[in-house]
Design a protein around this motif. Sequence first.
Motif, PDB file in Angstrom:
ATOM      1  N   ASN A  80      50.589  32.529  51.797  1.00  0.00           N
ATOM      2  CA  ASN A  80      49.748  33.722  51.666  1.00  0.00           C
ATOM      3  C   ASN A  80      49.651  34.182  50.210  1.00  0.00           C
ATOM      4  O   ASN A  80      49.772  35.378  49.917  1.00  0.00           O
ATOM      5  CB  ASN A  80      50.258  34.850  52.566  1.00  0.00           C
ATOM      6  CG  ASN A  80      49.213  35.891  52.829  1.00  0.00           C
ATOM      7  OD1 ASN A  80      48.013  35.595  52.824  1.00  0.00           O
ATOM      8  ND2 ASN A  80      49.641  37.112  53.052  1.00  0.00           N
ATOM      9  N   LEU A  81      49.426  33.245  49.307  1.00  0.00           N
ATOM     10  CA  LEU A  81      49.332  33.565  47.884  1.00  0.00           C
ATOM     11  C   LEU A  81      47.897  33.787  47.432  1.00  0.00           C
ATOM     12  O   LEU A  81      47.674  34.114  46.279  1.00  0.00           O
ATOM     13  CB  LEU A  81      49.960  32.442  47.041  1.00  0.00           C
ATOM     14  CG  LEU A  81      51.440  32.218  47.272  1.00  0.00           C
ATOM     15  CD1 LEU A  81      51.921  31.033  46.440  1.00  0.00           C
ATOM     16  CD2 LEU A  81      52.240  33.462  46.950  1.00  0.00           C
ATOM     17  N   ASN A  82      46.932  33.612  48.312  1.00  0.00           N
ATOM     18  CA  ASN A  82      45.532  33.839  47.948  1.00  0.00           C
ATOM     19  C   ASN A  82      45.296  35.318  47.698  1.00  0.00           C
ATOM     20  O   ASN A  82      45.830  36.170  48.395  1.00  0.00           O
ATOM     21  CB  ASN A  82      44.596  33.347  49.049  1.00  0.00           C
ATOM     22  CG  ASN A  82      44.656  31.858  49.210  1.00  0.00           C
ATOM     23  OD1 ASN A  82      44.774  31.141  48.236  1.00  0.00           O
ATOM     24  ND2 ASN A  82      44.597  31.392  50.440  1.00  0.00           N
ATOM     25  N   GLN A  83      44.479  35.614  46.719  1.00  0.00           N
ATOM     26  CA  GLN A  83      44.170  36.995  46.376  1.00  0.00           C
ATOM     27  C   GLN A  83      42.844  37.391  47.001  1.00  0.00           C
ATOM     28  O   GLN A  83      41.843  36.705  46.832  1.00  0.00           O
ATOM     29  CB  GLN A  83      44.086  37.165  44.853  1.00  0.00           C
ATOM     30  CG  GLN A  83      45.384  36.861  44.135  1.00  0.00           C
ATOM     31  CD  GLN A  83      46.462  37.856  44.490  1.00  0.00           C
ATOM     32  OE1 GLN A  83      46.227  39.048  44.524  1.00  0.00           O
ATOM     33  NE2 GLN A  83      47.649  37.353  44.749  1.00  0.00           N
ATOM     34  N   SER A  84      42.807  38.497  47.705  1.00  0.00           N
ATOM     35  CA  SER A  84      41.575  38.951  48.345  1.00  0.00           C
ATOM     36  C   SER A  84      40.580  39.523  47.338  1.00  0.00           C
ATOM     37  O   SER A  84      39.413  39.676  47.641  1.00  0.00           O
ATOM     38  CB  SER A  84      41.889  40.000  49.408  1.00  0.00           C
ATOM     39  OG  SER A  84      42.536  41.113  48.817  1.00  0.00           O
ATOM     40  N   ASP A  85      41.046  39.829  46.122  1.00  0.00           N
ATOM     41  CA  ASP A  85      40.144  40.421  45.125  1.00  0.00           C
ATOM     42  C   ASP A  85      39.496  39.368  44.229  1.00  0.00           C
ATOM     43  O   ASP A  85      38.875  39.696  43.239  1.00  0.00           O
ATOM     44  CB  ASP A  85      40.886  41.451  44.277  1.00  0.00           C
ATOM     45  CG  ASP A  85      42.044  40.860  43.489  1.00  0.00           C
ATOM     46  OD1 ASP A  85      42.227  39.625  43.518  1.00  0.00           O
ATOM     47  OD2 ASP A  85      42.763  41.620  42.842  1.00  0.00           O
ATOM     48  N   GLY A  86      39.657  38.077  44.568  1.00  0.00           N
ATOM     49  CA  GLY A  86      39.003  37.020  43.819  1.00  0.00           C
ATOM     50  C   GLY A  86      39.785  36.508  42.617  1.00  0.00           C
ATOM     51  O   GLY A  86      39.343  35.599  41.940  1.00  0.00           O
ATOM     52  N   ARG A  87      40.962  37.077  42.362  1.00  0.00           N
ATOM     53  CA  ARG A  87      41.774  36.579  41.242  1.00  0.00           C
ATOM     54  C   ARG A  87      42.359  35.219  41.595  1.00  0.00           C
ATOM     55  O   ARG A  87      42.400  34.827  42.753  1.00  0.00           O
ATOM     56  CB  ARG A  87      42.915  37.554  40.927  1.00  0.00           C
ATOM     57  CG  ARG A  87      42.429  38.866  40.363  1.00  0.00           C
ATOM     58  CD  ARG A  87      43.566  39.770  40.000  1.00  0.00           C
ATOM     59  NE  ARG A  87      44.283  40.133  41.201  1.00  0.00           N
ATOM     60  CZ  ARG A  87      45.563  40.506  41.227  1.00  0.00           C
ATOM     61  NH1 ARG A  87      46.257  40.574  40.122  1.00  0.00           N
ATOM     62  NH2 ARG A  87      46.154  40.827  42.346  1.00  0.00           N
TER      63      ARG A  87
END
Length: 63
Positions: free
Chosen positions: A51-58
């Motif tokens: 779960n290292l994906n960033q929801s803000d596009g970073r």
Amino acid sequence: MGDDQKDGVRVEHIDGKWAVQIVEDGVTTQQLFDNEEFARSFAAGQSIRLNLNQSDGRAIPRF
């Protein structure tokens, strides 16, 4: 890589191999690949699993 680091995934070229280093709950593991594309694909999957994906596009956090 210290064991006190947060969860993360890193891809490095080491001695002619592609190493995917994964830190999970302070424990570092490594998988070696001959092919860079396979290593990066595996690393992307591990980033999703952790779960290292960033929801803000970073960019995905790296260590």
